[in-house]
Design a protein around this motif. Structure first.
Motif, mmCIF file in Angstrom:
data_model
loop_
_atom_site.group_PDB
_atom_site.id
_atom_site.type_symbol
_atom_site.label_atom_id
_atom_site.label_comp_id
_atom_site.label_asym_id
_atom_site.label_seq_id
_atom_site.Cartn_x
_atom_site.Cartn_y
_atom_site.Cartn_z
ATOM 1 N N GLU A 136 0.652 -1.907 0.080
ATOM 2 C CA GLU A 136 -0.002 -0.135 0.131
ATOM 3 C C GLU A 136 0.507 1.459 0.493
ATOM 4 O OE1 GLU A 136 -2.516 0.175 2.934
ATOM 5 O OE2 GLU A 136 -3.757 -1.493 2.354
ATOM 6 N N ILE A 137 0.318 2.444 -0.139
ATOM 7 C CA ILE A 137 1.167 3.643 -0.919
ATOM 8 C C ILE A 137 -0.236 4.329 -0.365
ATOM 9 C CG2 ILE A 137 2.890 2.789 -2.281
ATOM 10 C CD1 ILE A 137 1.322 4.032 -4.429
ATOM 11 N N GLU A 138 0.681 5.725 0.025
ATOM 12 C CA GLU A 138 -0.600 6.750 -0.129
ATOM 13 C C GLU A 138 -0.608 7.875 -1.540
ATOM 14 O OE1 GLU A 138 0.303 9.386 3.321
ATOM 15 O OE2 GLU A 138 -0.047 7.057 5.076
ATOM 16 N N VAL A 139 -1.401 7.772 -2.004
ATOM 17 C CA VAL A 139 -1.995 9.084 -2.468
ATOM 18 C C VAL A 139 -2.276 10.156 -1.848
ATOM 19 C CG1 VAL A 139 -2.112 7.031 -4.300
ATOM 20 C CG2 VAL A 139 -4.480 8.089 -3.344
ATOM 21 N N GLU A 140 -1.527 11.740 -2.528
ATOM 22 C CA GLU A 140 -2.133 12.648 -2.726
ATOM 23 C C GLU A 140 -3.280 13.315 -3.287
ATOM 24 O OE1 GLU A 140 -1.582 16.093 0.432
ATOM 25 O OE2 GLU A 140 -0.035 14.725 -0.218
ATOM 26 N N GLU A 141 -4.687 13.466 -2.611
ATOM 27 C CA GLU A 141 -6.015 13.634 -3.029
ATOM 28 C C GLU A 141 -6.208 15.216 -3.219
ATOM 29 O OE1 GLU A 141 -10.833 12.868 -2.414
ATOM 30 O OE2 GLU A 141 -10.144 11.497 -2.147
ATOM 31 N N LEU A 142 -6.653 15.449 -4.214
ATOM 32 C CA LEU A 142 -6.005 16.688 -4.315
ATOM 33 C C LEU A 142 -7.892 17.634 -3.921
ATOM 34 C CD1 LEU A 142 -3.912 17.036 -7.140
ATOM 35 C CD2 LEU A 142 -3.461 17.322 -5.179
ATOM 36 N N ALA A 143 -8.842 16.397 -4.685
ATOM 37 C CA ALA A 143 -10.075 17.256 -4.308
ATOM 38 C C ALA A 143 -11.061 16.159 -4.341
ATOM 39 C CB ALA A 143 -10.436 18.546 -5.553
ATOM 40 N N PRO A 144 -11.998 16.384 -4.216
ATOM 41 C CA PRO A 144 -13.203 15.252 -4.211
ATOM 42 C C PRO A 144 -13.863 14.663 -5.476
ATOM 43 C CG PRO A 144 -14.959 16.962 -3.281
ATOM 44 C CD PRO A 144 -12.965 17.147 -3.226
ATOM 45 N N ASP A 145 -13.523 15.487 -6.050
ATOM 46 C CA ASP A 145 -14.399 15.945 -7.502
ATOM 47 C C ASP A 145 -13.705 16.498 -8.443
ATOM 48 O OD1 ASP A 145 -16.217 17.968 -7.789
ATOM 49 O OD2 ASP A 145 -16.185 17.735 -5.824
ATOM 50 N N ILE A 146 -14.286 16.284 -9.271
ATOM 51 C CA ILE A 146 -13.367 17.165 -10.928
ATOM 52 C C ILE A 146 -13.523 18.424 -10.899
ATOM 53 C CG2 ILE A 146 -14.467 16.626 -12.837
ATOM 54 C CD1 ILE A 146 -12.285 16.527 -14.726
ATOM 55 N N VAL A 147 -15.141 19.065 -10.588
ATOM 56 C CA VAL A 147 -15.388 20.592 -10.719
ATOM 57 C C VAL A 147 -14.771 20.746 -9.027
ATOM 58 C CG1 VAL A 147 -17.330 21.780 -10.689
ATOM 59 C CG2 VAL A 147 -17.131 19.985 -11.715
ATOM 60 N N THR A 148 -14.936 20.725 -8.466
ATOM 61 C CA THR A 148 -13.918 21.237 -7.193
ATOM 62 C C THR A 148 -12.878 21.262 -7.213
ATOM 63 O OG1 THR A 148 -15.672 20.315 -5.439
ATOM 64 C CG2 THR A 148 -13.704 21.220 -4.278
ATOM 65 N N PHE A 149 -12.238 20.713 -7.856
ATOM 66 C CA PHE A 149 -9.884 21.076 -8.134
ATOM 67 C C PHE A 149 -10.660 22.074 -9.106
ATOM 68 C CE2 PHE A 149 -6.789 19.664 -10.965
ATOM 69 C CZ PHE A 149 -6.450 19.887 -9.873
ATOM 70 N N PHE A 150 -10.909 21.519 -10.149
ATOM 71 C CA PHE A 150 -10.517 22.918 -11.312
ATOM 72 C C PHE A 150 -11.042 24.289 -10.489
ATOM 73 C CE2 PHE A 150 -9.835 19.702 -14.370
ATOM 74 C CZ PHE A 150 -8.888 19.961 -14.862
ATOM 75 N N ASN A 151 -12.247 24.261 -10.159
ATOM 76 C CA ASN A 151 -12.754 25.864 -9.225
ATOM 77 C C ASN A 151 -12.054 26.016 -8.351
ATOM 78 O OD1 ASN A 151 -14.349 27.722 -9.386
ATOM 79 N ND2 ASN A 151 -15.720 26.927 -7.787
ATOM 80 N N THR A 152 -10.930 25.515 -7.237
ATOM 81 C CA THR A 152 -10.877 25.942 -6.254
ATOM 82 C C THR A 152 -9.202 25.835 -6.535
ATOM 83 O OG1 THR A 152 -12.229 24.917 -4.663
ATOM 84 C CG2 THR A 152 -10.445 25.386 -3.803
ATOM 85 N N SER A 153 -8.809 24.600 -7.000
ATOM 86 C CA SER A 153 -7.377 24.270 -6.886
ATOM 87 C C SER A 153 -6.066 24.741 -7.896
ATOM 88 C CB SER A 153 -7.085 22.349 -6.608
ATOM 89 O OG SER A 153 -7.917 21.822 -5.578
ATOM 90 N N VAL A 154 -7.091 24.506 -8.922
ATOM 91 C CA VAL A 154 -6.699 26.074 -10.095
ATOM 92 C C VAL A 154 -6.677 27.157 -10.396
ATOM 93 C CG1 VAL A 154 -6.177 25.293 -12.433
ATOM 94 C CG2 VAL A 154 -6.710 22.967 -11.312
ATOM 95 N N LEU A 155 -8.030 26.850 -10.954
ATOM 96 C CA LEU A 155 -8.946 28.295 -10.773
ATOM 97 C C LEU A 155 -8.709 29.155 -9.314
ATOM 98 C CD1 LEU A 155 -11.099 27.546 -13.600
ATOM 99 C CD2 LEU A 155 -8.345 28.496 -13.785
ATOM 100 N N GLY A 156 -8.664 28.927 -8.243
ATOM 101 C CA GLY A 156 -8.816 29.799 -7.016
ATOM 102 C C GLY A 156 -7.748 29.788 -5.573
ATOM 103 N N GLU A 157 -7.998 29.256 -4.302
ATOM 104 C CA GLU A 157 -7.207 29.849 -3.286
ATOM 105 C C GLU A 157 -7.032 28.836 -3.238
ATOM 106 O OE1 GLU A 157 -11.453 28.184 -2.013
ATOM 107 O OE2 GLU A 157 -10.977 30.472 -3.614
ATOM 108 N N GLY A 158 -7.053 27.773 -3.517
ATOM 109 C CA GLY A 158 -6.327 26.756 -3.321
ATOM 110 C C GLY A 158 -5.194 25.800 -3.834
ATOM 111 N N TYR A 159 -4.813 27.101 -4.751
ATOM 112 C CA TYR A 159 -3.652 26.449 -6.111
ATOM 113 C C TYR A 159 -2.573 26.304 -5.099
ATOM 114 C CZ TYR A 159 -1.178 27.333 -9.795
ATOM 115 O OH TYR A 159 1.037 26.774 -10.484
ATOM 116 N N PRO A 160 -2.639 27.547 -4.249
ATOM 117 C CA PRO A 160 -0.419 27.263 -3.414
ATOM 118 C C PRO A 160 -0.824 25.798 -3.099
ATOM 119 C CG PRO A 160 -1.793 29.124 -2.878
ATOM 120 C CD PRO A 160 -2.554 28.153 -4.118
#
Length: 202
Positions: free
Chosen positions: A143-167
């Motif tokens: 088993e290895i750990e993966v880094e979950e970035l967002a629970p879904d693709i919409v949240t990922f792009f809206n927050t992690s790519v286009l918003g305050e979650g990018y850092p």
């Protein structure tokens, strides 16, 4: 994410992309925001994936590139998509990759680094270090750990790519040092960070 929440987030994404295009046109940070290519629903392709990539075809800055997967362009493309036998991650959908250490000549050829993936079972977006992936492929019972970035693709792009979650995305995939890294002129090394900051989204 409910249907209503998803529609609201997609609308926010449209507004952000419009803003980012205008700011990029004015300042010329060197990012790429390509208009979407026409997409139609394809059986087997999650609806949210089609909705997200109907807003753009490619987003690229110094650190990352997110591009419409070729597999979702048509039913035949989806059915013919390449899968890896015994993939330890279940053959997820690659939605982007890390470009920060990729030489400029290879970037021009469209070659990227470590992929950012979407789990087609639960919809989550995550990052797995390439070395860990190879280890897992060779030792499938481990088993290895993966880094979950967002629970879904919409949240990922809206927050992690286009918003305050990018850092946090930068920190998770590249490392904490890259979050505030500057060039010799004192500018942030990452063009996407500069664009988000100038746009008031970060």
């Amino acid at each position: 994410m409910t249907d209503g929440d998803r529609r609201e987030a997609l609308a926010e994404m449209r507004e952000k992309l419009d803003l980012l295009r205008k700011v990029e046109e004015k300042h010329g940070f060197g990012v790429t925001i390509e208009e979407p290519r026409e997409l139609h629903p394809v059986p087997g392709v999650p609806e949210a994936v089609t909705e997200v990539f109907s807003l753009f075809s490619r987003l690229e800055g110094t650190y990352f590139c997110f591009e419409q997967p070729e597999e979702i362009a048509s039913r035949s493309a989806w059915l013919d998509r390449q899968t890896i036998p015994h993939c330890p991650l279940g053959n997820p959908l690659v939605i982007g990759d890390d470009r920060h250490d990729v030489p400029a000549d290879l970037r021009k050829e469209g070659l990227g680094g470590a992929p950012i993936r979407m789990d087609l079972e639960d919809g989550s977006v995550y990052y797995c270090d390439p070395d860990d992936y190879v280890f897992l492929y060779e030792h499938p019972d481990e088993e290895i750990e993966v880094e979950e970035l967002a629970p879904d693709i919409v949240t990922f792009f809206n927050t992690s790519v286009l918003g305050e979650g990018y850092p946090e995305l930068v920190k998770a995939v590249i490392g904490e040092y890259a979050v505030t890294r500057r060039d010799r002129k004192g500018r942030h090394r990452d063009s996407w960070t500069r664009l988000l900051t100038e746009s008031g989204l970060l």
